[in-house]
Design a protein around this motif. Structure first.
Motif, PDB file in Angstrom:
ATOM      1  N   THR A 116      -8.986   0.756  -3.424  1.00 17.55           N
ATOM      2  CA  THR A 116      -9.733  -0.526  -3.396  1.00 17.55           C
ATOM      3  C   THR A 116      -8.941  -1.629  -4.175  1.00 17.55           C
ATOM      4  N   ARG A 117      -8.849  -1.221  -5.389  1.00 19.89           N
ATOM      5  CA  ARG A 117      -8.151  -1.786  -6.420  1.00 19.89           C
ATOM      6  C   ARG A 117      -6.723  -2.380  -6.119  1.00 19.89           C
ATOM      7  N   VAL A 118      -5.758  -1.607  -5.538  1.00 17.77           N
ATOM      8  CA  VAL A 118      -4.514  -2.229  -5.261  1.00 17.77           C
ATOM      9  C   VAL A 118      -4.482  -2.869  -3.962  1.00 17.77           C
ATOM     10  N   ARG A 119      -5.556  -3.494  -3.395  1.00 16.27           N
ATOM     11  CA  ARG A 119      -5.716  -4.518  -2.399  1.00 16.27           C
ATOM     12  C   ARG A 119      -5.432  -5.725  -3.028  1.00 16.27           C
ATOM     13  N   GLU A 157      11.676   1.609   0.029  1.00 16.28           N
ATOM     14  CA  GLU A 157      11.179   0.686   1.179  1.00 16.28           C
ATOM     15  C   GLU A 157       9.765   0.834   1.616  1.00 16.28           C
ATOM     16  N   VAL A 158       9.216   2.154   1.704  1.00 13.01           N
ATOM     17  CA  VAL A 158       7.829   2.493   1.953  1.00 13.01           C
ATOM     18  C   VAL A 158       6.789   1.977   1.029  1.00 13.01           C
ATOM     19  N   LEU A 159       7.076   1.813  -0.308  1.00 14.47           N
ATOM     20  CA  LEU A 159       6.342   1.248  -1.408  1.00 14.47           C
ATOM     21  C   LEU A 159       6.347  -0.313  -0.911  1.00 14.47           C
ATOM     22  N   VAL A 160       7.357  -1.054  -0.615  1.00 18.71           N
ATOM     23  CA  VAL A 160       7.276  -2.276  -0.260  1.00 18.71           C
ATOM     24  C   VAL A 160       6.337  -2.630   0.739  1.00 18.71           C
ATOM     25  N   LYS A 161       6.463  -1.896   1.824  1.00 22.44           N
ATOM     26  CA  LYS A 161       5.698  -2.133   3.105  1.00 22.44           C
ATOM     27  C   LYS A 161       4.092  -2.027   2.525  1.00 22.44           C
ATOM     28  N   LEU A 162       3.947  -1.224   1.785  1.00 18.77           N
ATOM     29  CA  LEU A 162       2.551  -0.895   1.374  1.00 18.77           C
ATOM     30  C   LEU A 162       1.860  -2.039   0.464  1.00 18.77           C
ATOM     31  N   VAL A 163       2.670  -2.824  -0.087  1.00 18.04           N
ATOM     32  CA  VAL A 163       2.023  -3.989  -0.636  1.00 18.04           C
ATOM     33  C   VAL A 163       1.592  -4.885  -0.042  1.00 18.04           C
ATOM     34  N   GLY A 164       2.212  -4.978   1.339  1.00 17.78           N
ATOM     35  CA  GLY A 164       1.530  -5.916   2.138  1.00 17.78           C
ATOM     36  C   GLY A 164       0.350  -5.255   3.018  1.00 17.78           C
ATOM     37  N   SER A 185      -5.000  -5.478   3.406  1.00 17.36           N
ATOM     38  CA  SER A 185      -6.063  -5.503   4.111  1.00 17.36           C
ATOM     39  C   SER A 185      -6.470  -3.895   4.818  1.00 17.36           C
ATOM     40  N   PHE A 186      -6.090  -2.960   3.840  1.00 14.46           N
ATOM     41  CA  PHE A 186      -6.294  -1.519   4.172  1.00 14.46           C
ATOM     42  C   PHE A 186      -7.968  -1.166   3.721  1.00 14.46           C
ATOM     43  N   VAL A 187      -8.507  -0.627   4.569  1.00 11.62           N
ATOM     44  CA  VAL A 187      -9.826  -0.226   4.447  1.00 11.62           C
ATOM     45  C   VAL A 187      -9.900   1.332   4.481  1.00 11.62           C
ATOM     46  N   TYR A 188     -10.366   2.145   3.418  1.00 11.37           N
ATOM     47  CA  TYR A 188     -10.218   3.543   3.671  1.00 11.37           C
ATOM     48  C   TYR A 188     -11.560   3.762   4.243  1.00 11.37           C
ATOM     49  N   ASP A 189     -11.139   4.915   5.287  1.00 16.85           N
ATOM     50  CA  ASP A 189     -12.371   5.549   5.973  1.00 16.85           C
ATOM     51  C   ASP A 189     -12.311   7.009   6.127  1.00 16.85           C
ATOM     52  N   PRO A 190     -12.519   7.718   5.366  1.00 12.59           N
ATOM     53  CA  PRO A 190     -12.260   8.962   5.468  1.00 12.59           C
ATOM     54  C   PRO A 190     -12.545   9.674   6.842  1.00 12.59           C
ATOM     55  N   ALA A 191     -13.537   9.128   7.565  1.00 13.82           N
ATOM     56  CA  ALA A 191     -13.717   9.651   9.047  1.00 13.82           C
ATOM     57  C   ALA A 191     -12.391   9.530   9.925  1.00 13.82           C
ATOM     58  N   ARG A 192     -11.512   8.582   9.440  1.00 15.56           N
ATOM     59  CA  ARG A 192     -10.490   8.400  10.244  1.00 15.56           C
ATOM     60  C   ARG A 192      -9.200   9.261   9.874  1.00 15.56           C
TER      61      ARG A 192
END
Length: 204
Positions: free
Chosen positions: A17-20, A59-66, A70-77
């Motif tokens: 949540t914080r890294v959003r 490259e993956v880490l750079v993509k993750l910054v963006g 908008s990422f919402v963690y949903d354990p059900a998914r």
């Protein structure tokens, strides 16, 4: 140090949540320290050389910054690690296609063969098992490093000699000048600490 799995899950959820917030530098530092080694390991399991694995990891880490904004963690998914593994696999696939397009010579046949095999569901399952096994081994090694620093030397030796080298407890007791009961207690204590530490490492 917390040994409650629920607490560890909450810690992981809090970090995601914080890294959003891209301005939360401390959160991103924790995130990179936790997940960059995992991404790098997955890349290496695709037979990438260290330099290429490092490039894909960045490259993956750079993509993750963006993506994380908008990422919402949903354990059900599904787990976050599973989602991250998919992103990494896609990045490696993109790299392989780039190499094929550019005609990069030598040393990449294994990668191309592996990427082609990903069309086969059984191959995908086999690869995931290899990656998961390597991940578990990495967790165990890290946990052992941490626990060894937290217990007395004779306690650690008792664990290693009985659990790893599978020596009889009576022999270990004689060698370490301990009671047999103390050897069993030492082994049990270290194994409990290892399980707790692995749970905490998995929580990040």
């Amino acid at each position: 140090m917390s040994t409650n799995p629920v607490s560890d899950t909450q810690t992981s959820y809090t970090l995601l949540t914080r890294v959003r917030d891209v301005s939360d530098q401390q959160a991103w530092q924790e995130f990179v320290e936790c997940y960059a080694p995992k991404i790098f390991l997955w890349c290496r399991r695709f037979h990438l050389q260290e330099s290429d694995a490092s490039d894909v990891t960045q490259e993956v880490l750079v993509k993750l910054v963006g993506a994380m904004q908008s990422f919402v963690y949903d354990p059900a998914r599904g787990s976050f690690r599973g989602w991250l593994k998919t992103i990494t696999t896609n990045a490696v696939s993109d790299l392989g296609r780039t190499w094929q397009r550019d005609g990069r010579p030598g040393g990449d046949a294994r990668l191309v063969q592996l990427l082609e095999s990903l069309e086969d569901p059984e191959a995908v399952k086999a690869l995931e098992e290899v990656i998961e096994g390597a991940h578990r081994q990495q967790l165990l090694q890290e946990a052992e490093t941490q626990v060894a620093l937290r217990v007395q030397s004779h306690t650690w030796k008792a664990y290693r000699l009985t659990a790893i080298e599978e020596r009889p407890a009576a022999q270990v007791a004689r060698d370490l000048q301990m009671r047999i009961s103390e050897v069993y207690v030492a082994k049990s204590r270290v194994m409990k600490m290892l399980r707790e530490t692995i749970t905490q490492l998995e929580g990040c």
